[in-house]
Motif scaffolding. Structure first.
Motif, PDB file in Angstrom:
ATOM      1  N   GLY A  94       3.321  10.916  -7.792  1.00  0.00           N
ATOM      2  CA  GLY A  94       2.385   9.817  -7.684  1.00  0.00           C
ATOM      3  C   GLY A  94       2.373   9.265  -6.284  1.00  0.00           C
ATOM      4  N   TYR A  95       1.900   8.027  -6.179  1.00  0.00           N
ATOM      5  CA  TYR A  95       1.812   7.368  -4.885  1.00  0.00           C
ATOM      6  C   TYR A  95       2.575   6.053  -4.926  1.00  0.00           C
ATOM      7  CZ  TYR A  95      -1.842  10.664  -3.629  1.00  0.00           C
ATOM      8  OH  TYR A  95      -2.538  11.802  -3.349  1.00  0.00           O
ATOM      9  N   LEU A  96       3.320   5.809  -3.875  1.00  0.00           N
ATOM     10  CA  LEU A  96       4.016   4.542  -3.695  1.00  0.00           C
ATOM     11  C   LEU A  96       3.128   3.672  -2.807  1.00  0.00           C
ATOM     12  CD1 LEU A  96       6.728   3.081  -4.257  1.00  0.00           C
ATOM     13  CD2 LEU A  96       7.476   3.908  -2.015  1.00  0.00           C
ATOM     14  N   TYR A  97       2.594   2.597  -3.390  1.00  0.00           N
ATOM     15  CA  TYR A  97       1.724   1.676  -2.655  1.00  0.00           C
ATOM     16  C   TYR A  97       2.585   0.534  -2.133  1.00  0.00           C
ATOM     17  CZ  TYR A  97      -2.391   3.963  -4.615  1.00  0.00           C
ATOM     18  OH  TYR A  97      -3.360   4.874  -4.949  1.00  0.00           O
ATOM     19  N   THR A  98       2.440   0.198  -0.857  1.00  0.00           N
ATOM     20  CA  THR A  98       3.232  -0.871  -0.270  1.00  0.00           C
ATOM     21  C   THR A  98       2.344  -1.816   0.519  1.00  0.00           C
ATOM     22  OG1 THR A  98       3.677   0.162   1.868  1.00  0.00           O
ATOM     23  CG2 THR A  98       5.088   0.812   0.051  1.00  0.00           C
ATOM     24  N   ALA A  99       2.733  -3.071   0.548  1.00  0.00           N
ATOM     25  CA  ALA A  99       2.077  -4.070   1.390  1.00  0.00           C
ATOM     26  C   ALA A  99       3.185  -4.878   2.057  1.00  0.00           C
ATOM     27  CB  ALA A  99       1.190  -4.988   0.560  1.00  0.00           C
ATOM     28  N   SER A 100       3.098  -5.032   3.362  1.00  0.00           N
ATOM     29  CA  SER A 100       4.118  -5.740   4.131  1.00  0.00           C
ATOM     30  C   SER A 100       3.453  -6.647   5.157  1.00  0.00           C
ATOM     31  CB  SER A 100       5.015  -4.750   4.885  1.00  0.00           C
ATOM     32  OG  SER A 100       5.581  -3.812   4.027  1.00  0.00           O
ATOM     33  N   THR A 101       4.186  -7.687   5.534  1.00  0.00           N
ATOM     34  CA  THR A 101       3.741  -8.551   6.622  1.00  0.00           C
ATOM     35  C   THR A 101       4.857  -8.629   7.655  1.00  0.00           C
ATOM     36  OG1 THR A 101       4.525 -10.516   5.465  1.00  0.00           O
ATOM     37  CG2 THR A 101       2.192  -9.968   5.224  1.00  0.00           C
ATOM     38  N   ARG A 102       4.463  -8.908   8.873  1.00  0.00           N
ATOM     39  CA  ARG A 102       5.437  -8.974   9.960  1.00  0.00           C
ATOM     40  C   ARG A 102       5.625 -10.407  10.403  1.00  0.00           C
ATOM     41  NH1 ARG A 102       3.905  -7.575  15.435  1.00  0.00           N
ATOM     42  NH2 ARG A 102       5.663  -8.194  16.651  1.00  0.00           N
ATOM     43  N   VAL A 114       5.392  -3.696  -3.750  1.00  0.00           N
ATOM     44  CA  VAL A 114       5.604  -2.251  -3.841  1.00  0.00           C
ATOM     45  C   VAL A 114       5.397  -1.860  -5.297  1.00  0.00           C
ATOM     46  CG1 VAL A 114       7.222  -0.333  -3.523  1.00  0.00           C
ATOM     47  CG2 VAL A 114       7.339  -2.311  -1.997  1.00  0.00           C
ATOM     48  N   PHE A 115       4.538  -0.868  -5.532  1.00  0.00           N
ATOM     49  CA  PHE A 115       4.402  -0.334  -6.883  1.00  0.00           C
ATOM     50  C   PHE A 115       4.144   1.157  -6.817  1.00  0.00           C
ATOM     51  CE2 PHE A 115       0.098  -1.687  -5.804  1.00  0.00           C
ATOM     52  CZ  PHE A 115      -0.695  -0.660  -6.276  1.00  0.00           C
ATOM     53  N   LEU A 116       4.526   1.834  -7.895  1.00  0.00           N
ATOM     54  CA  LEU A 116       4.363   3.278  -8.009  1.00  0.00           C
ATOM     55  C   LEU A 116       3.260   3.563  -9.009  1.00  0.00           C
ATOM     56  CD1 LEU A 116       5.454   6.186  -7.438  1.00  0.00           C
ATOM     57  CD2 LEU A 116       6.970   5.844  -9.395  1.00  0.00           C
ATOM     58  N   LYS A 117       2.273   4.347  -8.586  1.00  0.00           N
ATOM     59  CA  LYS A 117       1.211   4.765  -9.495  1.00  0.00           C
ATOM     60  C   LYS A 117       1.393   6.254  -9.754  1.00  0.00           C
ATOM     61  CE  LYS A 117      -3.721   4.606 -10.360  1.00  0.00           C
ATOM     62  NZ  LYS A 117      -5.036   4.220  -9.843  1.00  0.00           N
ATOM     63  N   LEU A 118       1.732   6.589 -11.003  1.00  0.00           N
ATOM     64  CA  LEU A 118       1.971   7.977 -11.368  1.00  0.00           C
ATOM     65  C   LEU A 118       0.655   8.717 -11.552  1.00  0.00           C
ATOM     66  CD1 LEU A 118       4.871   7.384 -13.907  1.00  0.00           C
ATOM     67  CD2 LEU A 118       5.056   8.184 -11.549  1.00  0.00           C
ATOM     68  N   ARG A 119       0.722  10.038 -11.585  1.00  0.00           N
ATOM     69  CA  ARG A 119      -0.489  10.867 -11.714  1.00  0.00           C
ATOM     70  C   ARG A 119      -1.301  10.531 -12.955  1.00  0.00           C
ATOM     71  NH1 ARG A 119       2.807  16.106 -10.263  1.00  0.00           N
ATOM     72  NH2 ARG A 119       2.684  16.011  -8.006  1.00  0.00           N
ATOM     73  N   GLU A 120      -0.623  10.183 -14.053  1.00  0.00           N
ATOM     74  CA  GLU A 120      -1.323   9.872 -15.307  1.00  0.00           C
ATOM     75  C   GLU A 120      -1.977   8.498 -15.278  1.00  0.00           C
ATOM     76  OE1 GLU A 120       2.191  10.587 -15.519  1.00  0.00           O
ATOM     77  OE2 GLU A 120       1.671  12.707 -15.528  1.00  0.00           O
ATOM     78  N   GLY A 121      -1.704   7.712 -14.234  1.00  0.00           N
ATOM     79  CA  GLY A 121      -2.307   6.398 -14.122  1.00  0.00           C
ATOM     80  C   GLY A 121      -1.353   5.260 -14.433  1.00  0.00           C
ATOM     81  N   GLU A 122      -0.168   5.563 -14.958  1.00  0.00           N
ATOM     82  CA  GLU A 122       0.817   4.516 -15.251  1.00  0.00           C
ATOM     83  C   GLU A 122       1.268   3.854 -13.953  1.00  0.00           C
ATOM     84  OE1 GLU A 122       5.309   3.983 -17.102  1.00  0.00           O
ATOM     85  OE2 GLU A 122       4.382   5.960 -17.099  1.00  0.00           O
TER      86      GLU A 122
END
Length: 134
Positions: A94-102, A114-122
């Motif tokens: 899947g994809y690890l989506y991240t958002a950060s600020t400096r 930070v969240f993980l979106k698996l191939r099945e959509g979970e």
């Protein structure tokens, strides 16, 4: 005339090889810079510490792939960063989506989400700054 055509062909081939090699080197260096960045490392650390996400992927072993430089989810400026990092394990990917600020004063990156979106959509929530502050 055939001698000049041959010379022109050689120059064209040489220029193509040098240009292609330069583009490949630039792509490699950009990927290496992303992988060394603080916000990238913080997100991967959060993923490695989340047993639910790691189990869903079938990790270890965890394979982190190169990010897609043309993907609209990958944006970085001086004060914020958003990344979409492809990851796979032995069971799933899947994809690890991240958002950060400096923090400009301390010159440090802080994860916002930070969240993980698996191939099945979970979707597996790994880190959310607003929830962790409460």
């Amino acid at each position: 005339m055939s001698r000049s055509t041959s010379l022109l062909q050689q120059m064209t081939i040489f220029t193509t090889v040098v240009t292609g090699g330069g583009c490949a080197m630039m792509y490699y260096l950009m990927q290496k810079n992303f992988a060394k960045s603080e916000h990238y490392q913080l997100a991967l650390e959060q993923l490695n510490n989340n047993s639910t996400a790691m189990a869903s992927l079938g990790a270890p072993p965890l394979k982190i792939h190169n990010i897609h430089l043309s993907d609209r989810h990958n944006r970085i400026d001086h004060s914020s960063a958003q990344l979409k990092i492809p990851v796979t394990g032995s069971k799933n990917g899947g994809y690890l989506y991240t958002a950060s600020t400096r923090d400009a004063f301390m010159n440090r990156w802080h994860l916002q989400q930070v969240f993980l979106k698996l191939r099945e959509g979970e979707i597996i929530e790994i880190f959310n700054k607003t929830e962790s502050e409460e």
